[in-house]
Design an enzyme around this catalytic site. Structure first.
Site, PDB file in Angstrom:
ATOM      1  CB  CYS A  73      46.496  37.081  41.080  1.00 52.25           C
ATOM      2  SG  CYS A  73      46.271  37.392  39.314  1.00 52.25           S
ATOM      3  CB  THR A  74      41.881  38.781  42.474  1.00 55.76           C
ATOM      4  OG1 THR A  74      42.512  38.897  43.741  1.00 55.76           O
ATOM      5  CG2 THR A  74      40.373  38.929  42.633  1.00 55.76           C
TER       6      THR A  74
END
Length: 313
Positions: A187-188
């Site tokens: 994810c980010t």
């Protein structure tokens, strides 16, 4: 230089700090006021979320004030050594400072999920390419559909979820496809993977991995000529997207739907600044769009007076 390799680009004016930490806050409401006062007194802007499970957010300020905030959060109950990532922005990426109380610092809606109990095996950015290139590994992007649309890892599975809340249902509907596979998730910045890997462990998935520090750390550490990342990484601030070396990307924001758009998208017939873009033209009725137009008029008036209404984009 923070967040970039030496010589990659000149020092920017603002330091951006993306942070999270899972810990047990007995009374997060008691932390809200002092934390907001600390940030506002130093000109720090952005958003911080507090919940019984911890803290999450992205903020920006001068390098010195962000260092002060890091030291302050490090002193909160159970937050010593918390995870954060620093990058830079050429413009102030937030309009104001907000500290909010939430049920979860990243909303999955699964009451039995607890990253403090167990998470997947962390994989450093330098080792990520080898892992996701293995034939027995399924790579899953845990971000929302509009984030995935502008960039992701080579060969990654896109769940096409509109919200992180949708991930458990997607997994339940698709889990048979991943039988006998090792699962690598990203994810980010890493926070969603803390929950999603704990969720998969609870679903009896034996080998679960996730990218330490998320896409942001990968883009910072891995040279572009060795990278398996394609496109840009959506970020939740006025920069909208970043690329390799955490350089600011080309994307802007549609302030109607909050999705990223490219400068050339503004030439499409569906685009009206602050009112619609090609992604949301069918999402709102005319009454809603008229409210957006009024908001845009107020923004234009603020700009004419030299005041700030929203972030730079």
């Amino acid at each position: 230089m923070i967040g970039t390799r030496a010589g990659r680009k000149p020092r920017a004016m603002f330091t951006v700090c993306a942070l999270y930490h899972f810990t047990a806050f007995d009374d997060p409401a008691a932390l809200k006021g002092p934390l907001a006062k600390f940030c506002c007194s130093r000109g720090i802007t952005g958003s911080l979320l507090l919940a019984r499970e911890g803290i999450n957010g992205t903020v920006a300020g001068s390098e010195g004030t962000i260092r002060e905030l890091i030291a302050h959060i490090d002193g909160l109950p159970g937050c010593a050594g918390f995870d954060y990532k620093l990058s830079t922005a050429s413009e102030q990426p937030f309009g104001r400072m907000k500290v909010r109380l939430k049920r979860e610092i990243v909303t999955m809606g699964q009451p039995d999920v607890d990253p403090r109990a167990a998470v997947g095996r962390y994989v450093q950015p330098a080792d990520w390419n080898e892992l996701i290139s293995a034939p027995d590994v399924a790579v899953i992007d845990t971000r929302n559909d509009y984030e995935v649309a502008i960039g992701t890892f080579e060969g990654a599975e896109d769940p096409e979820t509109a919200s992180f809340r949708d991930f458990p249902a997607w997994w339940e509907a698709n889990k048979e496809r991943f039988h006998n596979k090792r699962i690598a998730m990203f994810c980010t910045g890493g926070i969603r993977c803390e929950k999603s890997t704990n969720y998969l462990i609870g679903q009896a998935v034996e080998e679960v991995f996730h990218l330490k520090g998320g896409i942001l750390k990968y883009l910072e550490d891995v040279p572009e000529d060795e990278s398996l990342w394609h496109g840009e990484c959506f970020v939740f601030d006025g920069r909208v997207s970043v690329g390799h070396g955490l350089a600011e990307g080309p994307h802007e924001m549609c302030h109607a739907c909050r999705r990223p758009i490219l400068p050339e998208d503004k030439g499409r017939p569906d685009y009206e600044e602050g009112v619609s873009c090609h992604q949301c033209i069918d999402d709102y009725d005319e009454a809603r769009r008229e409210r957006f137009r009024e908001r845009q008029r107020q923004i234009a008036l603020s700009r004419a007076r030299g005041e700030r209404h929203l972030g730079p984009r």
